[in-house]
Design a protein around this motif. Structure first.
Motif, PDB file in Angstrom:
ATOM      1  N   SER A   1       0.834  -1.203   0.000  1.00  0.00           N
ATOM      2  CA  SER A   1       0.000   0.000   0.000  1.00  0.00           C
ATOM      3  C   SER A   1       0.870   1.256   0.000  1.00  0.00           C
ATOM      4  O   SER A   1       1.994   1.263   0.516  1.00  0.00           O
ATOM      5  CB  SER A   1      -0.904   0.021   1.236  1.00  0.00           C
ATOM      6  OG  SER A   1      -1.774  -1.077   1.258  1.00  0.00           O
ATOM      7  N   GLN A   2       0.317   2.309  -0.580  1.00  0.00           N
ATOM      8  CA  GLN A   2       0.952   3.621  -0.554  1.00  0.00           C
ATOM      9  C   GLN A   2      -0.054   4.645  -0.030  1.00  0.00           C
ATOM     10  O   GLN A   2      -1.204   4.671  -0.460  1.00  0.00           O
ATOM     11  CB  GLN A   2       1.435   4.031  -1.948  1.00  0.00           C
ATOM     12  CG  GLN A   2       2.554   3.158  -2.490  1.00  0.00           C
ATOM     13  CD  GLN A   2       3.029   3.621  -3.862  1.00  0.00           C
ATOM     14  OE1 GLN A   2       2.312   4.300  -4.587  1.00  0.00           O
ATOM     15  NE2 GLN A   2       4.246   3.242  -4.216  1.00  0.00           N
ATOM     16  N   VAL A   3       0.392   5.452   0.906  1.00  0.00           N
ATOM     17  CA  VAL A   3      -0.452   6.495   1.484  1.00  0.00           C
ATOM     18  C   VAL A   3       0.304   7.810   1.351  1.00  0.00           C
ATOM     19  O   VAL A   3       1.450   7.919   1.786  1.00  0.00           O
ATOM     20  CB  VAL A   3      -0.774   6.215   2.965  1.00  0.00           C
ATOM     21  CG1 VAL A   3      -1.667   7.312   3.528  1.00  0.00           C
ATOM     22  CG2 VAL A   3      -1.411   4.844   3.138  1.00  0.00           C
ATOM     23  N   VAL A   4      -0.333   8.801   0.753  1.00  0.00           N
ATOM     24  CA  VAL A   4       0.304  10.097   0.524  1.00  0.00           C
ATOM     25  C   VAL A   4      -0.205  11.098   1.560  1.00  0.00           C
ATOM     26  O   VAL A   4      -1.411  11.197   1.809  1.00  0.00           O
ATOM     27  CB  VAL A   4       0.016  10.612  -0.898  1.00  0.00           C
ATOM     28  CG1 VAL A   4       0.618  12.013  -1.105  1.00  0.00           C
ATOM     29  CG2 VAL A   4       0.565   9.644  -1.941  1.00  0.00           C
TER      30      VAL A   4
ATOM     31  N   ARG B   1       5.223  10.546   0.889  1.00  0.00           N
ATOM     32  CA  ARG B   1       4.502   9.288   0.686  1.00  0.00           C
ATOM     33  C   ARG B   1       5.015   8.237   1.660  1.00  0.00           C
ATOM     34  O   ARG B   1       6.223   8.140   1.910  1.00  0.00           O
ATOM     35  CB  ARG B   1       4.693   8.797  -0.752  1.00  0.00           C
ATOM     36  CG  ARG B   1       3.761   7.657  -1.143  1.00  0.00           C
ATOM     37  CD  ARG B   1       4.026   7.212  -2.573  1.00  0.00           C
ATOM     38  NE  ARG B   1       5.227   6.381  -2.650  1.00  0.00           N
ATOM     39  CZ  ARG B   1       5.947   6.213  -3.755  1.00  0.00           C
ATOM     40  NH1 ARG B   1       5.628   6.854  -4.862  1.00  0.00           N
ATOM     41  NH2 ARG B   1       7.011   5.418  -3.738  1.00  0.00           N
ATOM     42  N   PHE B   2       4.084   7.453   2.177  1.00  0.00           N
ATOM     43  CA  PHE B   2       4.420   6.318   3.031  1.00  0.00           C
ATOM     44  C   PHE B   2       4.202   5.033   2.231  1.00  0.00           C
ATOM     45  O   PHE B   2       3.116   4.817   1.680  1.00  0.00           O
ATOM     46  CB  PHE B   2       3.541   6.309   4.278  1.00  0.00           C
ATOM     47  CG  PHE B   2       3.639   7.559   5.104  1.00  0.00           C
ATOM     48  CD1 PHE B   2       4.728   7.795   5.936  1.00  0.00           C
ATOM     49  CD2 PHE B   2       2.630   8.528   5.046  1.00  0.00           C
ATOM     50  CE1 PHE B   2       4.815   8.949   6.689  1.00  0.00           C
ATOM     51  CE2 PHE B   2       2.714   9.686   5.805  1.00  0.00           C
ATOM     52  CZ  PHE B   2       3.806   9.903   6.621  1.00  0.00           C
ATOM     53  N   ASP B   3       5.220   4.215   2.170  1.00  0.00           N
ATOM     54  CA  ASP B   3       5.142   2.918   1.483  1.00  0.00           C
ATOM     55  C   ASP B   3       5.153   1.807   2.527  1.00  0.00           C
ATOM     56  O   ASP B   3       6.118   1.674   3.299  1.00  0.00           O
ATOM     57  CB  ASP B   3       6.330   2.734   0.537  1.00  0.00           C
ATOM     58  CG  ASP B   3       6.296   3.687  -0.643  1.00  0.00           C
ATOM     59  OD1 ASP B   3       5.257   4.340  -0.856  1.00  0.00           O
ATOM     60  OD2 ASP B   3       7.319   3.781  -1.352  1.00  0.00           O
ATOM     61  N   VAL B   4       4.083   1.018   2.570  1.00  0.00           N
ATOM     62  CA  VAL B   4       4.001  -0.113   3.503  1.00  0.00           C
ATOM     63  C   VAL B   4       4.752  -1.279   2.870  1.00  0.00           C
ATOM     64  O   VAL B   4       4.311  -1.846   1.864  1.00  0.00           O
ATOM     65  CB  VAL B   4       2.537  -0.483   3.787  1.00  0.00           C
ATOM     66  CG1 VAL B   4       2.470  -1.597   4.826  1.00  0.00           C
ATOM     67  CG2 VAL B   4       1.747   0.730   4.273  1.00  0.00           C
ATOM     68  N   VAL B   5       5.904  -1.638   3.459  1.00  0.00           N
ATOM     69  CA  VAL B   5       6.800  -2.584   2.802  1.00  0.00           C
ATOM     70  C   VAL B   5       7.001  -3.885   3.580  1.00  0.00           C
ATOM     71  O   VAL B   5       7.605  -4.824   3.055  1.00  0.00           O
ATOM     72  CB  VAL B   5       8.186  -1.929   2.551  1.00  0.00           C
ATOM     73  CG1 VAL B   5       8.044  -0.734   1.619  1.00  0.00           C
ATOM     74  CG2 VAL B   5       8.848  -1.514   3.865  1.00  0.00           C
TER      75      VAL B   5
END
Length: 272
Positions: A80-83, A103-107
């Motif tokens: 998921s990506q959350v800006v 941006r936050f990248d759930v990795v």
């Protein structure tokens, strides 16, 4: 820019993250929101923790304001990506990209057994009845200068002289639709009583020293003056307004130390 980087990305796991944000811009305010419409869990204001967490979809952030919040990434699948977005506010000049912050990248999957307390700390209310006086300050533009109650900065003038320990209400008024003013009161932390007669936004209900006074807004704050005597500043934290001359000073008690009493000293040169 965020911590010196333009439009950065941050890799996160599936857990809660606590953030503290400071608006260090010269003259831009922000209306922050998450791209997926989820909540910020607000837990802190300028002067530390609020009494209880509150959930909001977006919040205003003026220059020098500080807020603390939690984003819970545990609900998002890996990938998921959350800006973190800026929804924009009046009287800001926008360019390509000013609507996005980072941006936050759930990795990765991460366990999260943390919880957010329903009570964070006790903030004692200050009853309006305890105020010994009310002062009004009007923030306007006049003859190309930014003025408070029609006056520009004068280091020989004192615009308020509360006694040590006095409780006062300050009425911060912006009668114009052409600008907003984040007003910074030095020395003390205050509680916001109301904005245009209505309760503060939920995320503002903590101790603060910077108050967003938006277009055609009047904000009332209450505070106790101490624990030191002396001269202190109050000013708009839009650096353009401040430089052109939206500052004044107040003196707590008599005979306290003046910031002008000690000669300025050059800062040490940075290492090469």
């Amino acid at each position: 820019m965020v911590n010196g980087a333009p439009w950065p990305r941050m890799e996160v796991g599936t857990c809660k993250y606590r953030f503290r944000v400071l608006n260090g811009s010269i003259s831009r305010s922000y209306n922050l929101a998450l791209s997926n419409g989820d909540d910020f869990i607000m837990i802190g204001t300028d002067a530390g923790l609020m009494s209880a967490p509150v959930k909001v979809k977006n919040f205003r952030l003026g220059m020098a304001e500080r807020y603390e919040f939690i984003i819970d990434f545990s609900k998002y699948p890996v990938g998921s990506q959350v800006v973190l977005r800026n929804l924009g506010l009046p009287n800001n000049r926008n360019y390509d990209g000013t609507n996005q912050i980072m941006r936050f990248d759930v990795v990765r999957r991460e366990p999260d057994n943390s919880s957010i307390p329903s009570r964070l700390r006790t903030i004692q209310p200050i009853p309006e009845s305890s105020a010994v006086r009310t002062r009004e300050f009007r923030y306007q533009r006049s003859n190309g200068l930014w003025v408070i109650n029609g006056k520009v900065w004068d280091n020989m003038r004192i615009d308020a002289n509360p006694r040590l320990g006095d409780v006062e209400i300050w009425k911060l008024s912006n009668p114009s639709g052409a600008a907003f003013h984040p007003i910074h009161m030095h020395l003390i932390d205050c509680l916001m009583l109301d904005r245009n007669g209505k309760p503060p936004f939920p995320y503002e209900r903590g101790l603060k020293d910077v108050f967003y006074v938006g277009e055609n807004e009047t904000v009332r704050v209450i505070g106790k003056f101490g624990a030191n005597t002396g001269k202190y500043m109050s000013h708009c934290h839009n650096a353009v307004h401040e430089d052109h001359d939206m500052m004044n000073q107040f003196e707590v008690g008599r005979g306290g130390r003046s910031p002008l009493a000690v000669a300025a000293k050059p800062l040490p040169a940075p290492p090469l």
